[in-house]
Scaffold this active site. Structure first.
Site, PDB file in Angstrom:
ATOM      1  N   CYS A 165     -40.804  53.579  11.104  1.00 30.35           N
ATOM      2  CA  CYS A 165     -40.055  52.930  10.034  1.00 30.35           C
ATOM      3  C   CYS A 165     -39.292  51.699  10.537  1.00 30.35           C
ATOM      4  CB  CYS A 165     -39.090  53.913   9.391  1.00 30.35           C
ATOM      5  SG  CYS A 165     -37.723  54.375  10.488  1.00 30.35           S
ATOM      6  N   HIS A 216     -37.792  44.797  13.655  1.00 30.75           N
ATOM      7  CA  HIS A 216     -37.659  43.829  14.751  1.00 30.75           C
ATOM      8  C   HIS A 216     -36.993  42.577  14.207  1.00 30.75           C
ATOM      9  CE1 HIS A 216     -41.836  45.430  16.235  1.00 30.75           C
ATOM     10  NE2 HIS A 216     -40.867  46.249  16.596  1.00 30.75           N
ATOM     11  N   ALA A 252     -36.515  52.324  13.017  1.00 29.58           N
ATOM     12  CA  ALA A 252     -37.036  52.554  14.375  1.00 29.58           C
ATOM     13  C   ALA A 252     -37.265  51.232  15.091  1.00 29.58           C
ATOM     14  CB  ALA A 252     -38.337  53.354  14.323  1.00 29.58           C
ATOM     15  N   ARG A 266     -37.745  56.470  23.622  1.00 26.04           N
ATOM     16  CA  ARG A 266     -38.654  55.375  23.954  1.00 26.04           C
ATOM     17  C   ARG A 266     -38.751  55.108  25.448  1.00 26.04           C
ATOM     18  NH1 ARG A 266     -37.593  49.859  22.959  1.00 26.04           N
ATOM     19  NH2 ARG A 266     -39.439  48.532  22.799  1.00 26.04           N
TER      20      ARG A 266
HETATM   21 FE1  CFM Z   1     -44.059  44.806  21.196  1.00 24.64          FE
HETATM   22 FE2  CFM Z   1     -45.609  46.701  21.288  1.00 24.64          FE
HETATM   23 FE3  CFM Z   1     -43.420  46.751  19.750  1.00 24.64          FE
HETATM   24 FE4  CFM Z   1     -43.247  46.835  22.448  1.00 24.64          FE
HETATM   25 FE5  CFM Z   1     -43.180  49.621  22.355  1.00 24.64          FE
HETATM   26 FE6  CFM Z   1     -45.554  49.418  21.191  1.00 24.64          FE
HETATM   27 FE7  CFM Z   1     -43.404  49.491  19.673  1.00 24.64          FE
HETATM   28 MO1  CFM Z   1     -44.181  51.595  20.938  1.00 24.64          MO
HETATM   29  S1  CFM Z   1     -44.932  45.732  22.987  1.00 24.64           S
HETATM   30  S2  CFM Z   1     -42.118  45.763  20.982  1.00 24.64           S
HETATM   31  S3  CFM Z   1     -42.324  48.267  23.831  1.00 24.64           S
HETATM   32  S4  CFM Z   1     -45.197  45.638  19.537  1.00 24.64           S
HETATM   33  S5  CFM Z   1     -44.925  50.640  22.812  1.00 24.64           S
HETATM   34  S6  CFM Z   1     -47.291  47.998  21.428  1.00 24.64           S
HETATM   35  S7  CFM Z   1     -45.239  50.398  19.360  1.00 24.64           S
HETATM   36  S8  CFM Z   1     -42.128  50.617  20.856  1.00 24.64           S
HETATM   37  S9  CFM Z   1     -42.558  48.127  18.263  1.00 24.64           S
HETATM   38  C1  HCA Z   2     -41.464  53.422  17.514  1.00 28.42           C
HETATM   39  C2  HCA Z   2     -41.347  53.720  18.978  1.00 28.42           C
HETATM   40  C3  HCA Z   2     -42.656  54.015  19.640  1.00 28.42           C
HETATM   41  C4  HCA Z   2     -43.212  55.350  19.229  1.00 28.42           C
HETATM   42  C5  HCA Z   2     -44.273  55.832  20.152  1.00 28.42           C
HETATM   43  C6  HCA Z   2     -45.224  56.896  19.689  1.00 28.42           C
HETATM   44  C7  HCA Z   2     -42.406  53.969  21.161  1.00 28.42           C
HETATM   45  O1  HCA Z   2     -42.441  52.835  17.063  1.00 28.42           O
HETATM   46  O2  HCA Z   2     -40.558  53.756  16.796  1.00 28.42           O
HETATM   47  O3  HCA Z   2     -45.617  56.959  18.526  1.00 28.42           O
HETATM   48  O4  HCA Z   2     -45.618  57.647  20.579  1.00 28.42           O
HETATM   49  O5  HCA Z   2     -43.024  53.195  21.842  1.00 28.42           O
HETATM   50  O6  HCA Z   2     -41.561  54.731  21.633  1.00 28.42           O
HETATM   51  O7  HCA Z   2     -43.583  52.988  19.329  1.00 28.42           O
END
Ligand code: CFM
Ligand code: HCA
Length: 533
Positions: free
Chosen positions: A53, A185, A56, A87
């Site tokens: 969401c 983000h 998150a 995370r």
């Molecule tokens: Fe960029 Fe990502 Fe993301 Fe990320 Fe992550 Fe991710 Fe994420 Mo999980 S590099 S910031 S550190 S888009 S692993 S592939 S999904 S938390 S929002």
């Molecule tokens: C997020 C965090 C997450 C979840 C990872 C997962 C992460 O999207 O809220 O589904 O295992 O990297 O911790 O992407």
């Protein structure tokens, strides 16, 4: 490929199949026209998505890794609790020791607050957090009910900022605010940009000063990148936001170059910093040894200093032998194996380089919540339709700062650098780097996941915790690319070595094919026969 796609969509109701059809395209590596992909739209109700969401993305992803801002969740306790330390973003607590990452702070809203309003409770919680920690800053995150009942969290934080004399700001990042984490983000980044970046003019020393945007220190990745920068003599002012502090954000406008790693989560911050402060940006990637070397050379080329270029070459020459030795060791066992990657908004692209280095091909990949520019390249930005969901997310109007705007390069210098191959504001996206036989799927769901595994039989699947056990029960090893399971770091040179060994172990052990899920033999666990008496 068309056959595959047909099989994938075959069992879906017509309306659903029609929608999903637009989110599945082939790769275009060998110069094929890059197809348009449907992305950043609502998930079909009832489908099991990988997505999370907006809260998150705002609290967990962007502001979570900054150790000295106290993060306070305004909402029922579940949202705070389930986003507590999940995370695996690491931090170095530094000399001051200010590190609030291990804490989980929440206003713990209950029915009473929902009915009578939660602002009073929020005010008290901010005060309590301040009295306990005396932090430099507190940020507040709204969860779904906050938006529904209309608490004015921004008025509360404004008032508390005045009362406490520290930076207090709020994020309207209710879970439903956007179609995915990506909206979160944007909300967090807007607020950091508005309240923090460029608010401390204390000069920062360093010959080659850069910021790293979109690296979150998962599994210690940022530590490895910091090590490499230090060895090269490059001064890293701020990372957004792995292993970061609020002071680094405040002073980030002193950097002479912004380097963007995860394009999805903050390409717009790079743009805003260029407009406001005159800092150019380039895309880099520290996932993969070759990609790391290329990125370092790009940074050195930007500074146009032979001393830095020589130093970078020396570092690459020192680091590469260990990487090459590790690759040579695993290559006989990994060459020809196949992978699938379905992760977030950038890793499904970046990690393909690491697989390539050990002779592995990617059969299918996709993002959970990336936008069309992450798939097709930034040149499509102006053609992306702004729908009601994206309009819901604020776009800041940025002007050059009257005092701090200082273009680091003249247009002529930029042009000359571009002629030498340093490309500014360019990201080509994932599709152009994938084979035409490969499938690219946006916001893949559980059904499609099962189906492509059955149809394409990969040797390894990369995704997250929700996918992990189900896929392992299909006999396929799953490597988490979010928190890396217990592995990592995977960035930089040391990271590449770690990755080669980990993948070698995963694709070559027989344990996964020996696993039998209970339903393989017995049918559904809950199956029962009606016995008439
Ligand atoms: Fe960029 Fe990502 Fe993301 Fe990320 Fe992550 Fe991710 Fe994420 Mo999980 S590099 S910031 S550190 S888009 S692993 S592939 S999904 S938390 S929002
Ligand atoms: C997020 C965090 C997450 C979840 C990872 C997962 C992460 O999207 O809220 O589904 O295992 O990297 O911790 O992407």
């Amino acid at each position: 490929l068309e056959e595959l796609k047909k099989e994938l969509l075959d069992k879906m109701p017509t309306k659903v199949a029609r929608k999903r059809d637009k989110a599945i395209v082939p790769g275009a590596e060998s110069g094929e026209t890059i197809p348009v992909i449907q992305a950043n739209v609502r998930t079909i109700p009832g489908i099991l998505t990988q997505r999370g969401c907006t809260y998150a993305g705002c609290k967990g992803v962007v502001l979570g890794p900054t150790r000295d801002i106290v993060n306070l969740t305004h909402g029922p306790i579940g949202c705070g609790y389930y986003s507590w330390l999940t995370r695996r973003n690491q931090t170095d607590a530094g000399e001051d020791g200010d590190n609030y990452i291990p804490y989980c702070l929440s206003t713990d809203m209950t029915e009473n607050d929902i009915v009578f309003g939660g602002e009073k409770k929020l005010r008290a919680a901010i005060k309590e957090a301040y009295d306990n920690f005396k932090p430099k800053s507190i940020s507040v995150f709204a969860t779904c009910p906050v938006g529904l009942i209309g608490d004015d969290i921004h008025a509360v934080t404004r008032q508390m900022q005045e009362e406490l004399g520290i930076t207090v700001f709020a994020n309207s990042c209710e879970g439903y605010k956007g179609v995915s984490q990506s909206a979160g983000h944007h909300i967090a980044n807007n607020q950091i940009f508005r309240h923090v970046i460029g608010t401390d003019d204390t000069p920062v020393e360093g010959k080659y000063k850069i910021n790293l945007l979109g690296e979150y220190n998962i599994g210690g990745d940022a530590f490895e990148i910091e090590r490499i920068f230090e060895k090269c003599g490059i001064t890293l002012l701020a990372t957004f936001s792995g292993n970061s502090t609020i002071t680094q954000f405040r002073q980030a406008h002193h950097a002479d170059l912004n380097t963007v790693m995860c394009h999805r989560s903050l390409n717009y911050v790079a743009e805003m910093m260029e407009t406001k402060f005159g800092i150019p940006w380039i895309k880099i990637n520290f996932i993969g040894a070759e990609a790391t070397a290329k990125s370092l050379r790009r940074i050195a080329a930007y500074f146009e200093d032979p001393e830095l270029m020589a130093r970078v070459e020396q570092v690459i020459a020192e680091e590469m032998p260990a990487v090459k030795a590790a690759a040579a060791e695993v290559l006989p066992r990994t060459t020809g194996k196949t992978a699938m990657l379905f992760v977030g908004g950038s890793r499904a692209h970046h990690y393909q380089d690491l697989f390539r280095e050990i002779g592995m091909e990617t059969l299918a990949a996709g993002y959970e919540f990336a936008h069309r520019d992450d798939y097709e390249g930034r040149h499509v930005l102006s053609t992306i339709k702004v729908d009601a969901d994206s309009r819901n997310i604020e776009e800041l109007e940025i002007e050059p700062d009257p005092v701090r705007y200082n273009p680091r390069k003249t247009p002529e210098q930029i042009k000359a650098l571009e002629d030498q191959g340093v490309r500014f504001k360019v990201y080509e996206g994932l599709i152009g780097e994938m084979k035409k036989e490969a499938l690219i799927i946006d916001d893949i769901n559980q059904y499609e996941t099962h189906k492509i595994i059955e149809l394409m039989k990969p040797d390894i699947f990369c995704a997250g915790i929700k996918e992990k056990y189900i896929i392992q029960k299909m006999g396929v090893p799953l490597k988490q690319l979010h928190n890396y399971d217990m592995g990592g770091p995977y960035a930089g040179f040391v990271g590449a070595v770690n990755w080669y060994h980990e993948i070698d172990r995963l694709v070559n052990t027989k344990v996964w094919s020996l696993i039998k899920a209970p339903w393989n033999d017995n049918g559904p666990e809950l199956e029962a026969a009606y016995v008439a008496d």
